[in-house]
Scaffold this active site. Sequence first.
Site, short mmCIF file in Angstrom:
data_model
loop_
_atom_site.label_atom_id
_atom_site.label_comp_id
_atom_site.label_asym_id
_atom_site.label_seq_id
_atom_site.Cartn_x
_atom_site.Cartn_y
_atom_site.Cartn_z
N PHE A 152 -11.00 34.26 24.61
CA PHE A 152 -11.39 35.53 25.23
C PHE A 152 -12.58 35.42 26.17
O PHE A 152 -12.82 36.31 26.97
CB PHE A 152 -11.71 36.58 24.14
CG PHE A 152 -12.99 36.33 23.37
CD1 PHE A 152 -14.23 36.65 23.90
CD2 PHE A 152 -12.94 35.79 22.10
CE1 PHE A 152 -15.41 36.42 23.19
CE2 PHE A 152 -14.11 35.56 21.37
CZ PHE A 152 -15.35 35.87 21.93
N LYS A 177 -0.64 31.91 27.52
CA LYS A 177 -0.85 32.91 26.47
C LYS A 177 -2.25 33.46 26.71
O LYS A 177 -3.25 32.85 26.34
CB LYS A 177 -0.75 32.29 25.08
CG LYS A 177 -1.08 33.27 23.94
CD LYS A 177 -1.18 32.56 22.60
CE LYS A 177 -1.62 33.50 21.49
NZ LYS A 177 -2.99 34.05 21.68
N CYS A 286 -19.03 27.99 25.02
CA CYS A 286 -19.18 26.74 24.29
C CYS A 286 -20.27 25.86 24.90
O CYS A 286 -20.61 24.82 24.32
CB CYS A 286 -17.86 25.98 24.23
SG CYS A 286 -17.23 25.47 25.85
N GLU A 387 -20.89 27.37 14.67
CA GLU A 387 -20.91 28.15 15.90
C GLU A 387 -20.96 29.65 15.58
O GLU A 387 -20.10 30.17 14.87
CB GLU A 387 -19.68 27.84 16.74
CG GLU A 387 -19.70 28.49 18.11
CD GLU A 387 -18.53 28.06 18.97
OE1 GLU A 387 -18.74 27.42 20.02
OE2 GLU A 387 -17.38 28.38 18.59
#
Length: 506
Positions: A152, A177, A286, A387
Amino acid sequence: MSDVIRKQYCVNGEWKDSKTDKWMEVTNSSTGEVMAEVPCCTVDEVDEAIASAAEAFKSWSLMSLSKRTQLLFKWRNILVEHEEELAVLCATELGKTLNEARGDVAKAIEPTELACAAPYITQGRASLQVTTGFDTATYRMPLGVVAGIVPFNFPAMIPWGWMVPLAIVTGNTVVLKAASKTPLTSMRIMELFYKEGGFPKGVVNLVTCSRKESEIFLTDPRIKAVTFVGTTAVGKHIYSEAAAHGKRVQAQCEAKNHALVLEDCDLESTVNAIINSTYGCAGMRCMALPVVVVQESIADKFVALLKEKAMAMKVGCAYDEETKLGPVVDAKHKQSICDWIQKGIDEGAELVLDGRDIVVPGFENGFFVGPTILDHVTPEMTVGNREIFGPVTLVKRVKNFEEGLAVMNANPFANGSVIFTQSGYYARQFELLTDGGMVGVNVGIPVPTAYFPFSGNKDSFFGDQHVLGIDGVRFYTRAKTVTKHWYDEHSAKRAMDTWEGTVERI
């Protein structure tokens, strides 16, 4: 809910109504309002998208490299023309500030520019007279249908930068996707791809669905490669399952990037860089810098300055030009971040700055989390090793360079790592010894340009070839090596050995 737009899926260049009975909400992250619903496409609809891509591959893969490149040149300019429109849409559905969203779109344009260099970067190798009368050449050939599974947090950059440009310019076709939480930017780009880009139907197809329906990507023989960005647990599953079915895989996964701050650093500049990298995109990337490993001799001064600058950040509506920290993507993600903050406190970390209860006037229902700082985080605390994906900074204190490097390398993730120092010796030692795949020296966000690979290591990546750069070209192509020999009038009279002339000795 009656005024909420229900979106379609795109197969063979056409937008179609889904037959699903399950719809997924897309919210305005700044207001909390539902903007649209997207279909959880059925297995049959996902299969339809794969079939479309497989049929399109037959002609697209045979189109000349020159024509494919010209279409990419045109496509690059279309993205530039719509850059601001796409940035506003990205900021609205995701929560990035306008400046961050513009960067998201720019990072889709940059790999498209790389793809325009395909006539050069896809070249193989050739040698004449490798043995007497024999010539050999290696060509890079397309794979077939590629499945792209998208997270996202970068709705423009990841599907339309990391995945589509190099995949299609090398002759492959794609099924995307799109992320169900932030699909609108990607869908708008999909509209432009056919309406203004003029690409042949079926070259790129787009669905939204759950993990259940997308499992077909990992087993269907028509899919030749899977490129994924998301959590490590899902990445491991995709890598093992798809590879077991003979597919090529690149899985970009989680991170817990660390910065090592030494006592000789330029403190003001260092804190500025860390503020930018740890709170940029609300920490939802990230390559954020959520953990700072600080030398004890300057730790108190560092934390005080970090808190001062963090408190000065304007938290607000994503599409307000003055906002420096926007909301996170949705209510569920906000709760997850807040739970991690509480877990850090419960584990014994010191709460220096708490952003959990921040309220933005006029946007009281938005999904805001303010800058948060936890100090004295120790190695056994999970909050410092997992994370969080939010605007939370964890501070670990160490005595020296060697201890700091050991703390960093003990982490299971190795996407990026950074050192702040004025010492050339320690900078070089860090480059040499850090596990991080992308390394910064006095650079808070060591993301390379598209001309180099996005090169995470350890549990941050599973696969053989990274996204972008020459790695990306190799991922989307297979080698075909051709050896040629032409007969002359004496050929029939020559003796032929086992190796048919391709082995030659003095």
